[in-house]
Design a protein around this motif. Sequence first.
Motif, short mmCIF file in Angstrom:
data_model
loop_
_atom_site.label_atom_id
_atom_site.label_comp_id
_atom_site.label_asym_id
_atom_site.label_seq_id
_atom_site.Cartn_x
_atom_site.Cartn_y
_atom_site.Cartn_z
N THR A 51 -8.38 -19.45 -14.93
CA THR A 51 -8.86 -18.09 -14.66
C THR A 51 -10.34 -17.91 -14.96
OG1 THR A 51 -8.11 -17.39 -16.86
CG2 THR A 51 -6.59 -17.05 -15.01
N SER A 52 -10.95 -18.87 -15.68
CA SER A 52 -12.38 -18.76 -15.96
C SER A 52 -13.23 -19.16 -14.76
CB SER A 52 -12.76 -19.63 -17.17
OG SER A 52 -12.70 -21.01 -16.84
N ILE A 53 -12.60 -19.79 -13.77
CA ILE A 53 -13.30 -20.21 -12.55
C ILE A 53 -12.89 -19.28 -11.42
CG2 ILE A 53 -13.55 -22.03 -10.82
CD1 ILE A 53 -13.14 -24.06 -13.10
N ARG A 54 -13.89 -18.65 -10.79
CA ARG A 54 -13.62 -17.66 -9.75
C ARG A 54 -14.00 -18.14 -8.35
NH1 ARG A 54 -12.57 -12.83 -12.54
NH2 ARG A 54 -12.85 -11.53 -10.69
N ALA A 55 -14.71 -19.26 -8.27
CA ALA A 55 -15.07 -19.83 -6.97
C ALA A 55 -15.51 -21.27 -7.19
CB ALA A 55 -16.18 -19.03 -6.30
N VAL A 56 -15.54 -22.04 -6.10
CA VAL A 56 -15.89 -23.47 -6.16
C VAL A 56 -16.96 -23.78 -5.13
CG1 VAL A 56 -14.98 -25.82 -5.88
CG2 VAL A 56 -13.53 -24.04 -6.89
N VAL A 57 -17.90 -24.64 -5.51
CA VAL A 57 -18.89 -25.17 -4.57
C VAL A 57 -18.69 -26.68 -4.51
CG1 VAL A 57 -21.35 -25.64 -4.19
CG2 VAL A 57 -20.60 -23.34 -4.86
N ILE A 58 -18.61 -27.22 -3.30
CA ILE A 58 -18.56 -28.67 -3.11
C ILE A 58 -19.89 -29.12 -2.54
CG2 ILE A 58 -17.45 -30.60 -1.93
CD1 ILE A 58 -14.84 -29.07 -1.98
N ALA A 59 -20.60 -29.94 -3.29
CA ALA A 59 -21.93 -30.43 -2.91
C ALA A 59 -21.91 -31.96 -2.91
CB ALA A 59 -22.98 -29.89 -3.88
N ALA A 60 -23.06 -32.57 -2.68
CA ALA A 60 -23.13 -34.03 -2.65
C ALA A 60 -24.52 -34.51 -3.05
CB ALA A 60 -22.79 -34.54 -1.26
N ASN A 61 -24.57 -35.69 -3.65
CA ASN A 61 -25.84 -36.33 -4.02
C ASN A 61 -26.23 -37.35 -2.95
OD1 ASN A 61 -26.38 -34.95 -6.41
ND2 ASN A 61 -25.19 -36.38 -7.65
N GLY A 62 -27.54 -37.53 -2.78
CA GLY A 62 -28.02 -38.52 -1.82
C GLY A 62 -28.33 -37.93 -0.47
N LEU A 85 -17.74 -11.76 -7.79
CA LEU A 85 -17.83 -10.40 -8.35
C LEU A 85 -16.63 -9.54 -7.95
CD1 LEU A 85 -21.62 -9.63 -7.65
CD2 LEU A 85 -20.57 -10.20 -9.87
N LYS A 86 -15.87 -9.99 -6.96
CA LYS A 86 -14.73 -9.21 -6.48
C LYS A 86 -13.51 -9.46 -7.37
CE LYS A 86 -17.63 -8.77 -3.03
NZ LYS A 86 -18.60 -7.68 -3.00
N SER A 87 -12.48 -8.66 -7.16
CA SER A 87 -11.22 -8.86 -7.88
C SER A 87 -10.63 -10.22 -7.50
CB SER A 87 -10.23 -7.76 -7.51
OG SER A 87 -8.90 -8.15 -7.79
N ALA A 88 -10.35 -11.06 -8.49
CA ALA A 88 -9.77 -12.38 -8.22
C ALA A 88 -8.40 -12.26 -7.57
CB ALA A 88 -9.69 -13.19 -9.50
#
Length: 274
Positions: free
Chosen positions: A57-68, A215-218
Amino acid sequence: MSAQTARAPAPQPPILLREKVGSIAVLTLNRPAARNSLSEGLIAALHGALKDIHDDTSIRAVVIAANGPAFSAGHDMKELTARRSDADRGRAYFAEIMNACSAMMQAIVHLPKPVVAAVQGIATAAGCQLVASCDLAVASEAAGFATPGVDIGLFCSTPMVALSRNVPRKQAMEMLLTGEPVSAATAKDIGLVNRVVAAGTERDAAIALAQQVALKSAYTVKLGKEAFYRQAEMSLADAYRYAAEVMTENMMARDAEEGIGAFIEKREPKWQDK
Protein backbone atom coordinates in the motif's frame (compact mmCIF):
# COMPACT_ATOMS: atom_id res chain seq x y z
CA MET A 1 45.79 -12.64 -1.52
CA SER A 2 46.06 -15.84 -3.57
CA ALA A 3 46.16 -15.85 -7.35
CA GLN A 4 42.85 -17.71 -7.33
CA THR A 5 41.25 -14.98 -5.22
CA ALA A 6 42.69 -12.29 -7.47
CA ARG A 7 41.11 -13.94 -10.51
CA ALA A 8 37.64 -14.19 -8.93
CA PRO A 9 35.13 -12.59 -11.27
CA ALA A 10 33.59 -9.31 -10.21
CA PRO A 11 30.01 -9.65 -8.98
CA GLN A 12 27.48 -9.00 -11.71
CA PRO A 13 25.12 -6.05 -11.26
CA PRO A 14 21.44 -6.92 -10.79
CA ILE A 15 19.52 -7.25 -14.05
CA LEU A 16 16.59 -5.31 -12.58
CA LEU A 17 17.10 -2.27 -10.39
CA ARG A 18 14.42 -1.23 -7.92
CA GLU A 19 14.06 2.10 -6.18
CA LYS A 20 11.32 4.14 -4.61
CA VAL A 21 10.66 7.79 -5.41
CA GLY A 22 8.07 8.84 -2.86
CA SER A 23 5.12 6.53 -3.49
CA ILE A 24 6.40 5.52 -6.96
CA ALA A 25 8.28 2.26 -7.53
CA VAL A 26 10.81 2.58 -10.35
CA LEU A 27 11.88 -0.68 -11.99
CA THR A 28 14.86 -0.28 -14.31
CA LEU A 29 15.90 -2.92 -16.85
CA ASN A 30 19.65 -3.26 -16.36
CA ARG A 31 21.09 -5.43 -19.14
CA PRO A 32 22.42 -2.58 -21.32
CA ALA A 33 25.10 -4.71 -22.98
CA ALA A 34 22.36 -7.13 -24.10
CA ARG A 35 20.08 -4.24 -25.14
CA ASN A 36 17.87 -5.13 -22.16
CA SER A 37 16.62 -8.23 -23.93
CA LEU A 38 14.00 -10.08 -21.91
CA SER A 39 15.96 -13.11 -20.77
CA GLU A 40 14.44 -15.82 -18.62
CA GLY A 41 16.00 -14.13 -15.59
CA LEU A 42 14.77 -10.63 -16.43
CA ILE A 43 11.23 -11.86 -17.10
CA ALA A 44 11.25 -13.60 -13.71
CA ALA A 45 12.71 -10.55 -11.97
CA LEU A 46 10.06 -8.25 -13.44
CA HIS A 47 7.26 -10.65 -12.56
CA GLY A 48 8.63 -11.05 -9.03
CA ALA A 49 8.82 -7.29 -8.53
CA LEU A 50 5.23 -6.87 -9.72
CA LYS A 51 4.08 -9.55 -7.27
CA ASP A 52 5.90 -7.76 -4.43
CA ILE A 53 4.32 -4.45 -5.37
CA HIS A 54 0.79 -5.82 -5.84
CA ASP A 55 -0.30 -5.55 -2.20
CA ASP A 56 2.21 -2.92 -1.04
CA THR A 57 0.00 0.00 0.00
CA SER A 58 3.00 2.34 0.24
CA ILE A 59 3.40 2.12 -3.55
CA ARG A 60 0.73 3.94 -5.55
CA ALA A 61 2.19 3.68 -9.08
CA VAL A 62 5.04 2.03 -10.99
CA VAL A 63 7.48 3.28 -13.62
CA ILE A 64 9.33 0.82 -15.86
CA ALA A 65 12.52 2.34 -17.29
CA ALA A 66 15.76 1.02 -18.77
CA ASN A 67 19.50 1.71 -18.73
CA GLY A 68 21.61 2.01 -21.87
CA PRO A 69 20.79 3.02 -25.44
CA ALA A 70 17.92 0.53 -25.93
CA PHE A 71 14.74 0.21 -23.87
CA SER A 72 14.44 -3.47 -24.77
CA ALA A 73 15.28 -5.51 -27.85
CA GLY A 74 12.71 -8.17 -27.00
CA HIS A 75 13.42 -11.83 -26.28
CA ASP A 76 17.03 -12.94 -25.77
CA MET A 77 17.61 -14.75 -29.06
CA LYS A 78 20.99 -16.14 -27.99
CA GLU A 79 19.38 -17.69 -24.93
CA LEU A 80 16.57 -19.18 -27.03
CA THR A 81 18.87 -20.44 -29.79
CA ALA A 82 21.06 -22.25 -27.25
CA ARG A 83 18.15 -24.62 -26.61
CA ARG A 84 18.00 -25.80 -30.23
CA SER A 85 20.27 -28.64 -29.10
CA ASP A 86 17.62 -30.01 -26.70
CA ALA A 87 16.09 -33.37 -27.63
CA ASP A 88 12.86 -31.61 -28.68
CA ARG A 89 14.81 -28.86 -30.51
CA GLY A 90 13.80 -26.44 -27.76
CA ARG A 91 10.02 -26.71 -28.09
CA ALA A 92 9.33 -27.16 -24.35
CA TYR A 93 11.69 -24.34 -23.40
CA PHE A 94 10.26 -21.96 -26.01
CA ALA A 95 6.73 -22.65 -24.72
CA GLU A 96 7.92 -22.08 -21.15
CA ILE A 97 9.53 -18.73 -21.99
CA MET A 98 6.61 -17.47 -24.11
CA ASN A 99 4.12 -18.38 -21.38
CA ALA A 100 6.31 -16.84 -18.66
CA CYS A 101 6.63 -13.62 -20.66
CA SER A 102 2.89 -13.54 -21.35
CA ALA A 103 2.16 -14.04 -17.63
CA MET A 104 4.49 -11.16 -16.73
CA MET A 105 2.81 -8.86 -19.27
CA GLN A 106 -0.59 -9.78 -17.85
CA ALA A 107 0.69 -9.07 -14.34
CA ILE A 108 1.19 -5.45 -15.47
CA VAL A 109 -2.41 -5.28 -16.68
CA HIS A 110 -3.73 -6.94 -13.50
CA LEU A 111 -1.65 -4.82 -11.13
CA PRO A 112 -4.09 -2.65 -9.13
CA LYS A 113 -1.82 0.37 -9.64
CA PRO A 114 -1.00 2.30 -12.81
CA VAL A 115 2.20 1.34 -14.64
CA VAL A 116 4.03 3.93 -16.76
CA ALA A 117 6.76 3.06 -19.28
CA ALA A 118 9.68 5.48 -19.62
CA VAL A 119 11.14 4.72 -23.06
CA GLN A 120 14.54 6.22 -23.75
CA GLY A 121 15.53 4.21 -26.82
CA ILE A 122 14.38 1.52 -29.21
CA ALA A 123 11.68 -0.88 -28.03
CA THR A 124 11.36 -3.85 -30.36
CA ALA A 125 9.35 -7.09 -30.42
CA ALA A 126 8.67 -8.11 -26.80
CA GLY A 127 10.18 -4.76 -25.79
CA CYS A 128 7.44 -3.03 -27.77
CA GLN A 129 5.00 -5.47 -26.15
CA LEU A 130 6.21 -4.35 -22.73
CA VAL A 131 5.49 -0.70 -23.58
CA ALA A 132 2.07 -1.59 -24.98
CA SER A 133 1.26 -3.60 -21.85
CA CYS A 134 1.84 -0.61 -19.58
CA ASP A 135 -1.15 1.62 -18.80
CA LEU A 136 0.69 4.78 -19.85
CA ALA A 137 3.91 5.49 -21.72
CA VAL A 138 6.28 8.44 -22.00
CA ALA A 139 8.84 8.32 -24.81
CA SER A 140 12.00 10.22 -25.56
CA GLU A 141 12.20 11.93 -28.93
CA ALA A 142 15.01 9.44 -29.61
CA ALA A 143 12.82 6.38 -28.96
CA GLY A 144 11.60 4.08 -31.68
CA PHE A 145 9.21 1.14 -31.80
CA ALA A 146 9.09 -1.96 -33.99
CA THR A 147 7.84 -5.53 -34.22
CA PRO A 148 10.52 -6.82 -36.61
CA GLY A 149 10.18 -10.55 -36.03
CA VAL A 150 8.94 -11.04 -39.58
CA ASP A 151 12.44 -10.06 -40.76
CA ILE A 152 13.96 -13.14 -39.06
CA GLY A 153 11.12 -15.54 -39.86
CA LEU A 154 9.47 -15.21 -36.46
CA PHE A 155 6.19 -13.28 -36.58
CA CYS A 156 5.70 -11.16 -33.44
CA SER A 157 2.56 -13.03 -32.40
CA THR A 158 2.72 -12.42 -28.64
CA PRO A 159 3.72 -8.74 -29.04
CA MET A 160 0.78 -8.53 -31.46
CA VAL A 161 -1.67 -9.15 -28.59
CA ALA A 162 -0.64 -6.03 -26.68
CA LEU A 163 0.06 -3.94 -29.80
CA SER A 164 -3.34 -4.64 -31.37
CA ARG A 165 -5.04 -3.57 -28.13
CA ASN A 166 -3.26 -0.22 -28.24
CA VAL A 167 -3.24 0.95 -31.85
CA PRO A 168 -5.68 0.76 -34.79
CA ARG A 169 -5.63 -2.48 -36.81
CA LYS A 170 -4.14 -1.08 -40.00
CA GLN A 171 -1.21 0.50 -38.11
CA ALA A 172 -0.66 -2.64 -36.05
CA MET A 173 -0.65 -4.82 -39.17
CA GLU A 174 1.77 -2.51 -40.95
CA MET A 175 4.21 -2.73 -38.05
CA LEU A 176 3.80 -6.52 -37.82
CA LEU A 177 3.98 -7.24 -41.56
CA THR A 178 6.82 -4.87 -42.52
CA GLY A 179 8.89 -4.91 -39.32
CA GLU A 180 9.70 -1.27 -40.01
CA PRO A 181 10.32 0.96 -36.97
CA VAL A 182 8.11 3.91 -36.17
CA SER A 183 9.32 7.10 -34.52
CA ALA A 184 8.24 8.34 -31.12
CA ALA A 185 6.10 10.99 -32.81
CA THR A 186 4.32 8.36 -34.92
CA ALA A 187 3.91 6.14 -31.86
CA LYS A 188 2.11 9.02 -30.17
CA ASP A 189 -0.05 9.67 -33.22
CA ILE A 190 -1.26 6.04 -33.32
CA GLY A 191 -1.79 5.79 -29.56
CA LEU A 192 1.13 3.58 -28.52
CA VAL A 193 2.55 6.27 -26.20
CA ASN A 194 0.95 9.19 -24.38
CA ARG A 195 3.69 11.78 -24.49
CA VAL A 196 6.95 12.49 -26.29
CA VAL A 197 9.55 14.51 -24.39
CA ALA A 198 13.10 15.75 -24.91
CA ALA A 199 15.73 13.01 -24.80
CA GLY A 200 17.02 12.48 -21.29
CA THR A 201 13.87 13.77 -19.59
CA GLU A 202 11.63 10.74 -20.18
CA ARG A 203 12.30 9.10 -16.80
CA ASP A 204 11.48 12.23 -14.82
CA ALA A 205 8.44 12.87 -17.03
CA ALA A 206 7.18 9.33 -16.45
CA ILE A 207 7.66 9.68 -12.68
CA ALA A 208 5.83 13.02 -12.75
CA LEU A 209 2.93 11.42 -14.64
CA ALA A 210 2.86 8.53 -12.16
CA GLN A 211 2.89 10.99 -9.27
CA GLN A 212 -0.06 12.83 -10.80
CA VAL A 213 -2.11 9.62 -10.75
CA ALA A 214 -0.79 8.71 -7.28
CA LEU A 215 -2.61 11.75 -5.87
CA LYS A 216 -5.95 10.07 -6.60
CA SER A 217 -7.76 7.56 -4.40
CA ALA A 218 -5.91 4.23 -4.69
CA TYR A 219 -9.23 2.40 -4.32
CA THR A 220 -10.79 4.34 -7.18
CA VAL A 221 -7.76 3.85 -9.43
CA LYS A 222 -7.72 0.10 -8.71
CA LEU A 223 -11.43 -0.22 -9.46
CA GLY A 224 -11.18 1.87 -12.62
CA LYS A 225 -8.12 0.15 -14.04
CA GLU A 226 -9.64 -3.29 -13.62
CA ALA A 227 -12.92 -2.14 -15.14
CA PHE A 228 -11.17 -0.51 -18.11
CA TYR A 229 -9.49 -3.73 -19.24
CA ARG A 230 -12.48 -5.98 -18.50
CA GLN A 231 -15.02 -3.90 -20.40
CA ALA A 232 -12.71 -3.60 -23.40
CA GLU A 233 -13.19 -7.33 -24.06
CA MET A 234 -17.02 -7.19 -23.83
CA SER A 235 -19.83 -6.42 -26.23
CA LEU A 236 -21.29 -2.91 -25.97
CA ALA A 237 -24.35 -4.04 -23.99
CA ASP A 238 -22.31 -6.22 -21.63
CA ALA A 239 -19.75 -3.45 -21.16
CA TYR A 240 -22.43 -0.95 -20.14
CA ARG A 241 -24.08 -3.48 -17.82
CA TYR A 242 -20.77 -4.26 -16.14
CA ALA A 243 -19.71 -0.58 -15.97
CA ALA A 244 -23.02 0.33 -14.31
CA GLU A 245 -22.32 -2.31 -11.65
CA VAL A 246 -18.83 -0.94 -11.11
CA MET A 247 -20.11 2.64 -10.92
CA THR A 248 -22.72 1.63 -8.34
CA GLU A 249 -20.08 -0.13 -6.24
CA ASN A 250 -17.81 2.91 -6.60
CA MET A 251 -20.60 5.27 -5.46
CA MET A 252 -20.90 3.27 -2.23
CA ALA A 253 -17.19 3.68 -1.46
CA ARG A 254 -16.04 6.01 1.28
CA ASP A 255 -13.67 7.85 -1.08
CA ALA A 256 -16.47 8.59 -3.58
CA GLU A 257 -18.61 9.99 -0.79
CA GLU A 258 -15.67 12.08 0.42
CA GLY A 259 -14.66 13.18 -3.09
CA ILE A 260 -18.15 14.26 -4.09
CA GLY A 261 -18.58 16.03 -0.76
CA ALA A 262 -15.27 17.84 -1.23
CA PHE A 263 -16.30 18.86 -4.76
CA ILE A 264 -19.61 20.29 -3.52
CA GLU A 265 -17.93 22.02 -0.58
CA LYS A 266 -15.07 23.29 -2.78
CA ARG A 267 -12.26 21.75 -0.70
CA GLU A 268 -9.51 19.18 -1.23
CA PRO A 269 -10.62 15.59 -0.63
CA LYS A 270 -8.93 13.45 2.04
CA TRP A 271 -8.58 9.94 0.67
CA GLN A 272 -8.68 6.83 2.83
CA ASP A 273 -8.28 4.49 -0.14
CA LYS A 274 -11.49 2.60 0.57
